[in-house]
Design a protein around this motif. Structure first.
Motif, PDB file in Angstrom:
ATOM      1  N   LEU A  57      10.237  78.433  52.702  1.00 36.82           N
ATOM      2  CA  LEU A  57      10.483  77.570  51.546  1.00 36.82           C
ATOM      3  C   LEU A  57      10.375  78.367  50.251  1.00 36.82           C
ATOM      4  CD1 LEU A  57       8.584  74.285  52.519  1.00 36.82           C
ATOM      5  CD2 LEU A  57      10.995  74.851  52.807  1.00 36.82           C
ATOM      6  N   ALA A  58       9.400  79.280  50.200  1.00 31.81           N
ATOM      7  CA  ALA A  58       9.206  80.078  48.982  1.00 31.81           C
ATOM      8  C   ALA A  58      10.318  81.107  48.791  1.00 31.81           C
ATOM      9  CB  ALA A  58       7.853  80.779  49.034  1.00 31.81           C
ATOM     10  N   GLY A  59      11.027  81.429  49.877  1.00 31.79           N
ATOM     11  CA  GLY A  59      12.083  82.438  49.781  1.00 31.79           C
ATOM     12  C   GLY A  59      11.609  83.819  50.193  1.00 31.79           C
ATOM     13  N   LEU A  60      10.426  83.886  50.811  1.00 31.85           N
ATOM     14  CA  LEU A  60       9.857  85.195  51.162  1.00 31.85           C
ATOM     15  C   LEU A  60      10.312  85.686  52.536  1.00 31.85           C
ATOM     16  CD1 LEU A  60       6.206  84.598  49.888  1.00 31.85           C
ATOM     17  CD2 LEU A  60       7.906  86.105  48.862  1.00 31.85           C
ATOM     18  N   GLU A  61      10.836  84.777  53.365  1.00 31.14           N
ATOM     19  CA  GLU A  61      11.288  85.189  54.705  1.00 31.14           C
ATOM     20  C   GLU A  61      12.750  85.603  54.651  1.00 31.14           C
ATOM     21  OE1 GLU A  61       9.848  85.199  58.007  1.00 31.14           O
ATOM     22  OE2 GLU A  61       8.028  85.247  56.797  1.00 31.14           O
ATOM     23  N   ARG A  62      13.058  86.635  55.436  1.00 32.08           N
ATOM     24  CA  ARG A  62      14.477  86.993  55.587  1.00 32.08           C
ATOM     25  C   ARG A  62      15.076  86.176  56.714  1.00 32.08           C
ATOM     26  NH1 ARG A  62      16.345  92.934  54.181  1.00 32.08           N
ATOM     27  NH2 ARG A  62      15.470  92.984  52.106  1.00 32.08           N
ATOM     28  N   ASP A  63      16.395  86.162  56.805  1.00 32.32           N
ATOM     29  CA  ASP A  63      17.105  85.530  57.911  1.00 32.32           C
ATOM     30  C   ASP A  63      16.809  84.041  58.033  1.00 32.32           C
ATOM     31  OD1 ASP A  63      17.952  88.139  58.570  1.00 32.32           O
ATOM     32  OD2 ASP A  63      16.044  88.462  59.600  1.00 32.32           O
ATOM     33  N   VAL A  64      16.670  83.359  56.925  1.00 38.38           N
ATOM     34  CA  VAL A  64      16.550  81.904  56.976  1.00 38.38           C
ATOM     35  C   VAL A  64      17.964  81.335  56.884  1.00 38.38           C
ATOM     36  CG1 VAL A  64      15.514  79.867  55.921  1.00 38.38           C
ATOM     37  CG2 VAL A  64      14.354  82.062  55.763  1.00 38.38           C
ATOM     38  N   LEU A  65      18.309  80.484  57.859  1.00 40.07           N
ATOM     39  CA  LEU A  65      19.647  79.891  57.867  1.00 40.07           C
ATOM     40  C   LEU A  65      19.535  78.395  57.601  1.00 40.07           C
ATOM     41  CD1 LEU A  65      21.130  81.657  61.026  1.00 40.07           C
ATOM     42  CD2 LEU A  65      21.516  82.238  58.624  1.00 40.07           C
ATOM     43  N   GLY A  66      20.511  77.828  56.926  1.00 48.79           N
ATOM     44  CA  GLY A  66      20.506  76.393  56.685  1.00 48.79           C
ATOM     45  C   GLY A  66      20.579  76.087  55.210  1.00 48.79           C
ATOM     46  N   THR A  67      20.049  74.911  54.838  1.00 49.45           N
ATOM     47  CA  THR A  67      20.095  74.529  53.435  1.00 49.45           C
ATOM     48  C   THR A  67      18.701  74.071  52.969  1.00 49.45           C
ATOM     49  OG1 THR A  67      20.713  72.279  54.027  1.00 49.45           O
ATOM     50  CG2 THR A  67      22.510  73.774  53.464  1.00 49.45           C
ATOM     51  N   ILE A  68      18.381  74.414  51.758  1.00 52.62           N
ATOM     52  CA  ILE A  68      17.178  73.914  51.098  1.00 52.62           C
ATOM     53  C   ILE A  68      17.597  73.504  49.688  1.00 52.62           C
ATOM     54  CG2 ILE A  68      14.826  74.433  50.322  1.00 52.62           C
ATOM     55  CD1 ILE A  68      14.699  76.689  52.351  1.00 52.62           C
ATOM     56  N   THR A  69      17.339  72.252  49.348  1.00 52.87           N
ATOM     57  CA  THR A  69      17.631  71.841  47.976  1.00 52.87           C
ATOM     58  C   THR A  69      16.394  71.215  47.370  1.00 52.87           C
ATOM     59  OG1 THR A  69      18.520  69.783  48.819  1.00 52.87           O
ATOM     60  CG2 THR A  69      20.121  71.460  48.236  1.00 52.87           C
ATOM     61  N   CYS A  70      16.175  71.535  46.100  1.00 54.11           N
ATOM     62  CA  CYS A  70      15.020  71.008  45.370  1.00 54.11           C
ATOM     63  C   CYS A  70      15.592  70.148  44.254  1.00 54.11           C
ATOM     64  CB  CYS A  70      14.191  72.159  44.817  1.00 54.11           C
ATOM     65  SG  CYS A  70      12.777  71.625  43.851  1.00 54.11           S
ATOM     66  N   GLY A  71      15.567  68.820  44.439  1.00 56.02           N
ATOM     67  CA  GLY A  71      16.226  67.940  43.478  1.00 56.02           C
ATOM     68  C   GLY A  71      17.694  68.330  43.397  1.00 56.02           C
ATOM     69  N   PRO A  72      18.190  68.583  42.190  1.00 55.12           N
ATOM     70  CA  PRO A  72      19.604  68.955  42.070  1.00 55.12           C
ATOM     71  C   PRO A  72      19.860  70.449  42.323  1.00 55.12           C
ATOM     72  CG  PRO A  72      18.619  68.747  39.903  1.00 55.12           C
ATOM     73  CD  PRO A  72      17.535  68.425  40.882  1.00 55.12           C
ATOM     74  N   HIS A  73      18.789  71.242  42.484  1.00 51.36           N
ATOM     75  CA  HIS A  73      18.964  72.695  42.589  1.00 51.36           C
ATOM     76  C   HIS A  73      19.095  73.151  44.033  1.00 51.36           C
ATOM     77  CE1 HIS A  73      17.855  72.755  38.385  1.00 51.36           C
ATOM     78  NE2 HIS A  73      16.758  72.089  38.686  1.00 51.36           N
ATOM     79  N   VAL A  74      20.123  73.946  44.281  1.00 51.96           N
ATOM     80  CA  VAL A  74      20.309  74.500  45.621  1.00 51.96           C
ATOM     81  C   VAL A  74      19.513  75.797  45.714  1.00 51.96           C
ATOM     82  CG1 VAL A  74      21.967  75.429  47.261  1.00 51.96           C
ATOM     83  CG2 VAL A  74      22.600  73.493  45.817  1.00 51.96           C
ATOM     84  N   TRP A  75      18.559  75.862  46.636  1.00 48.39           N
ATOM     85  CA  TRP A  75      17.778  77.087  46.843  1.00 48.39           C
ATOM     86  C   TRP A  75      18.424  77.951  47.910  1.00 48.39           C
ATOM     87  CZ3 TRP A  75      11.834  75.646  46.948  1.00 48.39           C
ATOM     88  CH2 TRP A  75      11.440  75.287  45.648  1.00 48.39           C
ATOM     89  N   LEU A  76      18.970  77.267  48.919  1.00 48.74           N
ATOM     90  CA  LEU A  76      19.576  78.009  50.027  1.00 48.74           C
ATOM     91  C   LEU A  76      20.751  77.217  50.573  1.00 48.74           C
ATOM     92  CD1 LEU A  76      19.198  80.437  52.107  1.00 48.74           C
ATOM     93  CD2 LEU A  76      18.081  78.745  53.557  1.00 48.74           C
ATOM     94  N   SER A  77      21.855  77.896  50.761  1.00 47.07           N
ATOM     95  CA  SER A  77      23.003  77.274  51.416  1.00 47.07           C
ATOM     96  C   SER A  77      23.727  78.382  52.146  1.00 47.07           C
ATOM     97  CB  SER A  77      23.914  76.618  50.380  1.00 47.07           C
ATOM     98  OG  SER A  77      24.569  77.620  49.630  1.00 47.07           O
ATOM     99  N   ALA A  78      24.857  78.041  52.761  1.00 45.42           N
ATOM    100  CA  ALA A  78      25.597  79.059  53.504  1.00 45.42           C
ATOM    101  C   ALA A  78      26.074  80.162  52.567  1.00 45.42           C
ATOM    102  CB  ALA A  78      26.772  78.410  54.218  1.00 45.42           C
TER     103      ALA A  78
END
Lengths: 204, 216
Positions: free
Chosen positions: A44-65
């Motif tokens: 969730l913090a962004g410290l791991e490599r090779d995270v696949l999928g989506t993470i969104t925090c309110g309107p902000h996209v943290w992780l997507s394809a």
């Protein structure tokens, strides 16, 4: 603001599979050791490599394809289980190290009895003190998502209770707060939800 | 300028340049995959396993007087890079790069990852983290990288000879002057230059050893 998570982290002998909607407030994360609690927080913090999928925090996209927001831009803060302070800075400078430190810091220093430590260097504090300092500094940075890995593990009862109180009042300013805790005490449980993680699978 | 003064000047400039280039490369490479990082490290290590004359030869091929880059440099500065003092610095920098890159890489990776991650989660960008955490914690390693780079640059012979020549008063460093003294039968001169460089080398190695002990 809530945190929507649909992600996987694949390791050789372990797979994290998280499908979560983390609402504002405190979420206690429970699970046996090796169940992936720390990996989830780090992902969730962004410290791991090779995270696949989506993470969104309110309107902000943290992780997507197509994108992965770097750690410092997420406005989340993670406190590891055994935090170490920067040895080349004093405790005070370690406390003020967050890019977004708020005025609440002075108040927290007083209530967590950190004043006598301020002039020491970062490697001259005990594990419990370092943990307290790291939690205080994370709270003072008012992140949007606060991720705490066993924040009470090195604390005597007094400070653990104080910390639960601080987390409760912080929950009003920090939208999403996730804390790993083996056995939330009665007083902690009253405030927030409990989320179980088992063999890397977590749903909510 | 005396050969020894030129050597010291070249050593300082080359050490500074090699450190800057290595640091910038390591900073950019830290976000790359490990395989790409090793490829970059291999390229930076290459000058270590090459005969210095090969390095000098390729410098002439790349930025020599009759090349496009060489002519560009000449039109901008008014003189050619090869067989100039700037050319001596370039040759010495290439020779110093492998040792500086490796020492800096070791110094930066020895900084505990958690201190770096701490800076990130507290909202600091990777560039700010470099100055806030990585460089301060790697300072003894950085200092030994600079020292080793300085001595390697001072000690270069082949690459400098090929690319910058051995023009007395202009591009002749102490290492090249010693060779000229020896060929001319001036054993006294050769011996005094050798003694100074031996002393400098000993001080450098001693300093690096002290720094390593201090940081471990």
């Amino acid at each position: 603001m809530s945190l929507r998570v649909e992600c996987t982290v694949a390791r050789a002998a372990f797979k994290l599979d998280a499908r979560l909607l983390l609402e504002p407030g405190i979420t206690w994360l429970r699970g046996t050791s090796g169940s992936g609690k720390t990996t989830l927080l780090r992902a969730l913090a962004g410290l791991e490599r090779d995270v696949l999928g989506t993470i969104t925090c309110g309107p902000h996209v943290w992780l997507s394809a197509t994108q992965c927001l770097p750690v410092h831009a997420r406005r989340s803060c993670m406190v590891p289980q055994n935090p170490r302070l920067w040895p080349h800075h004093t405790v005070l400078r370690n406390l003020e190290a967050s890019e977004h430190t708020q005025g609440i810091l002075a108040e927290l220093i007083a209530s967590f009895e950190l004043a006598p430590l301020l002039e020491r260097s970062g490697d001259e504090v005990s594990a419990g003190e370092a943990q307290r300092i790291a939690v205080v500094r994370a709270l003072a940075g008012a992140p949007k998502v606060l991720l705490l890995d066993e924040p009470f593990s090195a604390q005597p009862r007094l400070f653990a209770e104080l910390m639960v109180e601080a987390l409760k009042s912080a929950a009003q300013k920090v939208p999403v707060l996730v804390a790993v805790h083996h056995d939330p005490t009665g007083s902690a449980l009253e405030h927030g939800r409990v989320l179980a993680i088992e063999n890397g699978a977590v749903r909510a | 300028m005396s050969p020894m003064a030129l050597s010291v000047l070249v050593g300082l400039s080359a050490s500074f340049l090699a450190t800057t280039v290595s640091l910038a490369t390591l900073f950019v490479a830290q976000s790359f995959r490990v395989r790409v990082q090793s490829a970059i490290a291999s390229i930076f290590t290459l000058p270590l396993v090459m005969p210095p004359t090969v390095l000098g030869y390729y410098l002439l091929v790349l930025v020599g007087p009759n090349t496009a880059l060489g002519r560009l440099y000449e039109s901008a500065t008014g003189h050619s890079l090869a067989f100039s003092r700037a050319g001596v610095v370039v040759a010495a920098t290439i020779t110093a790069l492998p040792i500086v890159y490796q020492a800096l890489s070791t110094a930066l990776t020895s900084v505990p990852k958690e201190h770096v991650e701490n800076a990130w989660v507290l909202g600091h960008s990777p560039l700010r983290t470099l100055f806030l955490v990585q460089l301060p914690l790697a300072r003894t390693g950085m200092l030994s990288a600079c020292t080793l780079g300085f001595m390697r640059a001072v000690g270069d012979f082949g690459a400098t000879m090929m690319f910058a020549g051995s023009l007395p008063g202009r591009t002749q460093t102490a290492a090249l002057a010693l060779y000229d003294d020896f060929l001319a039968g001036d054993l006294e001169g050769a011996s005094s230059r050798a003694r100074i460089m031996l002393l400098m080398g000993f001080v450098a190695v001693f300093l690096v050893g002290t720094l390593r002990r201090k940081s471990s």
